[in-house]
Design an enzyme around this catalytic site. Structure first.
Site, PDB file in Angstrom:
ATOM      1  N   HIS A   1       0.819  -1.215   0.000  1.00 17.97           N
ATOM      2  CA  HIS A   1       0.000   0.000   0.000  1.00 17.97           C
ATOM      3  C   HIS A   1       0.855   1.269   0.000  1.00 17.97           C
ATOM      4  CE1 HIS A   1       0.142   0.007   4.557  1.00 17.97           C
ATOM      5  NE2 HIS A   1       0.109   1.303   4.365  1.00 17.97           N
ATOM      6  N   SER A  10       4.026   2.396   8.455  1.00 19.73           N
ATOM      7  CA  SER A  10       3.801   1.362   7.463  1.00 19.73           C
ATOM      8  C   SER A  10       5.069   1.117   6.682  1.00 19.73           C
ATOM      9  CB  SER A  10       2.695   1.778   6.503  1.00 19.73           C
ATOM     10  OG  SER A  10       1.486   1.308   6.989  1.00 19.73           O
ATOM     11  N   ASP A  16       1.131  -7.678   2.296  1.00 19.17           N
ATOM     12  CA  ASP A  16       1.260  -6.245   2.006  1.00 19.17           C
ATOM     13  C   ASP A  16       2.716  -5.812   1.832  1.00 19.17           C
ATOM     14  OD1 ASP A  16       0.847  -3.531   1.767  1.00 19.17           O
ATOM     15  OD2 ASP A  16      -0.502  -3.384   3.485  1.00 19.17           O
TER      16      ASP A  16
HETATM   17  N1  ARG Z   1      -4.641   0.908   7.217  1.00 17.82           N
HETATM   18  C1  ARG Z   1      -3.340   0.832   6.636  1.00 17.82           C
HETATM   19  C2  ARG Z   1      -2.650   2.212   6.755  1.00 17.82           C
HETATM   20  O1  ARG Z   1      -3.189   3.120   7.294  1.00 17.82           O
HETATM   21  C3  ARG Z   1      -3.361   0.319   5.246  1.00 17.82           C
HETATM   22  C4  ARG Z   1      -4.056   1.169   4.250  1.00 17.82           C
HETATM   23  C5  ARG Z   1      -4.060   0.706   2.827  1.00 17.82           C
HETATM   24  N2  ARG Z   1      -5.061  -0.286   2.556  1.00 17.82           N
HETATM   25  C6  ARG Z   1      -6.359  -0.041   2.184  1.00 17.82           C
HETATM   26  N3  ARG Z   1      -7.157  -1.051   2.040  1.00 17.82           N
HETATM   27  N4  ARG Z   1      -6.845   1.165   1.980  1.00 17.82           N
HETATM   28  O2  ARG Z   1      -1.904   2.663   5.945  1.00 17.82           O
HETATM   29  N1  ASP Z   2      -1.307   1.630   7.814  1.00 15.52           N
HETATM   30  C1  ASP Z   2      -0.609   2.723   8.461  1.00 15.52           C
HETATM   31  C2  ASP Z   2       0.459   3.355   7.573  1.00 15.52           C
HETATM   32  O1  ASP Z   2       0.343   3.394   6.374  1.00 15.52           O
HETATM   33  C3  ASP Z   2      -0.039   2.289   9.768  1.00 15.52           C
HETATM   34  C4  ASP Z   2      -0.984   2.565  10.900  1.00 15.52           C
HETATM   35  O2  ASP Z   2      -1.652   3.599  10.892  1.00 15.52           O
HETATM   36  O3  ASP Z   2      -0.993   1.760  11.817  1.00 15.52           O
HETATM   37  O4  ASP Z   2       1.391   3.970   8.022  1.00 15.52           O
END
Ligand code: ARG
Ligand code: ASP
Length: 722
Positions: A87, A657, A223
């Site tokens: 991502h 991330s 990921d």
């Molecule tokens: N929650 C994770 C972060 O904040 C992954 C986000 C990307 N994935 C998604 N399905 N939008 O970055």
């Molecule tokens: N998914 C998040 C990121 O892209 C990590 C988090 O917020 O825990 O940095």
């Protein structure tokens, strides 16, 4: 107010639950790990503080980068091979994708270095060193100065520090406030600019579970994506050039096949973006129960519109994948955050701590410091902030939501200078070229019908919910010329604007000259964007700043007072996109009555989730076969299964991330990529029972790279340990 008197004795009741000494909460400054290392070693860390961060010899920090502007990455080979999340590379993979080469759906694997794809604009940033420069920043800045005079002097000092510290080097430097402005660190970095895309699995692996599973445990997402850093022949940063060579890092992480057990120590190195752990209850209440619900509602509407079209067209799915994920991500995070604060009774906990603070602040020893006035003043200031804050949210989340807003904003410069006689034709020509470049990127992923629906809905929301005085002037025009009917206004706008149709736009630009620029200045899409920006920049932001700057300086004093009140507690600074070390234990959690989550998932769960009729749960054919044959070789866990992801108590946030998760010996065991939904309130309040980060098991990554993609040449570059 600013006395640094320490109160030595402290009654036990003063210690708030929040900063309990032995929780694994915290995002620590790498150069100050001496203060944490005992606790770390007690948990199972075998490294010394010097091995983790040193400026005299190579240390772990030399293998960690900030990837782009928002993520973390780690170097895993002597040839600059870099791992981060799928991502984090998503926008880049999307940019290389089209209906013919759909790397999002099918994945991409370079078979050798000459197939790696360059990415103009992408950078990775190494931390060279940091240094406490608080006394230099505050030189000639007495405690009793007015806030703006104080800011001015500080800024001047900072300019001279960064200049002096980078003179004669190719490094960048900034001076960054920590502890809500109580301390300042110099932050020296080295930025590499030739970063090539090496590979990524198909979305069915790299984004498996999609937005359905996002922010959730149990998780089965592979990921990750792979890049490589290139340097010039002296191993120094350089713009892209075919003659650049793979970067030779000062350190790269060995990769562990050894796995872990529940309770094991784990360490995360990364660039957490922003947390606000020291806010008063008034602020937490406002964020969780007033701001978030409005933002969630507005985003929900956009997602419904875009999601519907993505379901019905492959082209739209490719075009809007990255945009949709971007909107959905924080939409879902905010839902989790608000629920978490509610469930943990976060506001009441803050209030309880504030009562204790108030008692301490009003006690005899603290008389005359002004601490007793802090909380009442916060209450008043947050009340003052509220109306403008809501207006800001509507302007940003609704007013700036139409996609066409981005293109008309890019057109501003050209429109402005085309009308000025003193500006040369060459400058106008350059601005025109620049707008055309933006336009090409913009239209590649644009469907005006979708944008028209979004614009319509967002303007309607603004008209229905914003206070009259904050509404942009365009609403006056809509009232006058369209009887307040937003629908017919947007219909007309999309039918007649030069911006909303690419054919119209390019035809117009071909004949563009200084005179016709005037036509753009009267364009309805341009006027809409201009009206929103004007309201935002010229009224709402400046009037809000008067309050926010007072809140900021009060926050500085509040944190200082809290530290004074609890001299035995270890405080950590809020995240600010600089490098931090976070550590904890590998551990599951119990999110609800009768639910007890194990700390790791396996490929078994991929098959359980499989459903080819649901986009997010379609499993790649080849992966399916590999899992069915259960031939995991050396990548299997000792128990014979293939682990996919695990959770730990490590305190993390956005920006972490892609960050390396290491075992006690400093070997890579995983890549951080998310948090659990129950724990997303950790940006405001960390609850050790509920807050977990989610980590991709490095053995699953290796398995995909080796058995699925056949990328043996990459496996061979790494130092893989039993
Ligand atoms: N929650 C994770 C972060 O904040 C992954 C986000 C990307 N994935 C998604 N399905 N939008 O970055
Ligand atoms: N998914 C998040 C990121 O892209 C990590 C988090 O917020 O825990 O940095």
């Amino acid at each position: 107010m600013k006395r640094l008197v320490r109160i030595i004795t402290l009654s036990a009741f003063l210690i708030t639950t929040h900063h309990a000494l032995f929780a694994d909460e915290g995002m620590w400054i790498p150069m100050l790990l001496n203060k944490n290392i005992d606790r770390m070693q007690q948990l199972g860390c075998k490294l010394s503080a010097e091995e983790i961060y040193s400026i005299n010899r190579s240390s772990l920090k030399d293998a960690v980068v900030q990837f782009g502007r928002g993520c973390t990455g780690e170097v895993v080979s002597p040839k600059g091979l870099l791992l981060t999340n799928h991502h984090c590379g998503f926008g880049i993979i999307q940019r290389h994708s089209s209906l013919e080469h759909d790397y999002l759906t099918d994945g991409f694997w370079a078979a050798s270095m000459d197939q790696e794809l360059p990415n103009p604009g992408l950078t990775v940033t190494f931390l060279v060193r940091m240094e406490d420069v608080t006394s230099r920043v505050l030189e000639g800045v007495p405690g009793n100065l007015q806030e703006n005079e104080r800011d001015m002097r500080i800024r001047k000092n900072i300019r001279s520090i960064t200049k002096k510290e980078t003179e004669g080097t190719h490094y960048n430097a900034s001076v960054i406030p920590y502890f809500n402005g109580n301390q300042y660190f110099l932050y020296v970095t080295e930025v590499f600019k030739d970063i090539r895309f090496v590979g990524a699995p198909p979305s069915g692996i790299g984004k498996f579970g999609g937005d359905t599973d996002n922010w959730m445990w149990p998780r089965h997402t592979g990921d990750f994506s792979v890049f490589r850093i290139y340097a010039d022949s002296n191993n120094l940063p350089a713009e892209y050039s075919a003659s650049n060579v793979p970067y030779k890092p000062k350190h790269y992480f060995p990769v562990s096949l050894g796995g872990y057990d529940e309770g094991d120590f784990a360490l995360l190195f990364g660039n957490p973006g922003s947390t606000r752990e020291y806010l008063p209850s008034y602020a937490v209440e406002m964020i969780a129960f007033k701001e978030n619900p409005v933002k969630i509602g507005l985003r929900q509407k956009r997602l419904d519109i875009i999601g519907y079209s993505m379901d019905t067209s492959r082209l739209v799915r490719i075009q809007y994948a990255s945009k949709y994920a971007g909107i959905a991500n924080y939409w879902k995070k905010m839902i989790g955050e608000t629920r978490g604060i509610k469930k943990a009774d976060g506001v009441a906990k803050k209030q309880k701590a504030e009562q204790e603070f108030q008692q301490w602040a009003s006690s005899r020893e603290n008389e005359g410091k002004g601490y007793a006035e802090i909380l009442p003043l916060f209450e008043k200031l947050y009340q003052e902030l509220y109306p403008g804050d809501m207006a800001t949210i509507y302007l940003r989340e609704a007013g700036m939501a139409p996609e066409i807003f981005n293109l008309t904003t890019d057109a501003q410069e050209l429109i402005r200078i085309a009308g000025e006689d003193t500006v040369s034709d060459e400058t106008v020509q350059a601005a025109k070229e620049s707008l055309l470049r933006s336009a090409r990127g913009f239209y590649k992923n644009y469907q005006p019908q979708i944008d028209q629906m979004i614009t319509n809905e967002m303007l309607q929301q603004m008209q229905d919910h914003m206070e009259q005085k904050y509404l942009p002037d365009i609403f006056g025009t809509i009232a006058k010329n369209y009887h307040g009917d937003i629908g017919s206004y947007t219909f007309n706008l999309f039918a007649s604007s030069q911006f909303t149709d690419s054919t119209r736009f390019y035809r117009f630009m071909r004949k563009f000259n200084r005179k016709s620029a005037r036509k753009l200045a009267d364009d309805p899409a341009y006027l809409l964007g201009k009206s929103i920006l004007e309201k935002y920049r010229e009224e709402v932001v400046p009037s809000g700043r008067a309050v926010t700057s007072r809140i900021d300086s009060l926050q500085r004093v509040y944190l200082q007072a809290q530290m004074e009140m609890q001299p035995a507690s270890q405080f950590y600074p809020d995240a600010n996109s600089t490098m931090r070390v976070c550590f904890g234990k590998i551990e599951g959690f119990k999110p609800a009555d009768a639910v007890d989550y194990r700390c790791y998932t396996t490929t078994q769960g991929i098959l359980e989730k499989e459903d080819s009729s649901i986009y997010d749960y379609a499993v790649d054919q080849r992966l399916n076969e590999l899992i069915a044959s259960a031939d995991y070789g050396r990548y299997a866990d000792a128990d014979g299964t293939m682990h996919v992801a695990f959770t730990s108590t490590i305190h993390s946030t956005g920006g972490n991330s892609g960050a390396p998760v290491l075992n006690g010996k400093g070997e890579l065991i995983g890549i951080n990529f998310d948090r659990n939904w129950e724990g997303t309130m950790s940006d405001l309040i960390y609850d050790p029972d509920q807050c977990r980060n989610i980590v991709l098991d490095i053995r699953y990554l290796l398995f995909i790279l080796d058995h699925y993609a056949g990328e043996k040449w990459l496996i061979n570059e790494m130092d893989i340990r039993k």
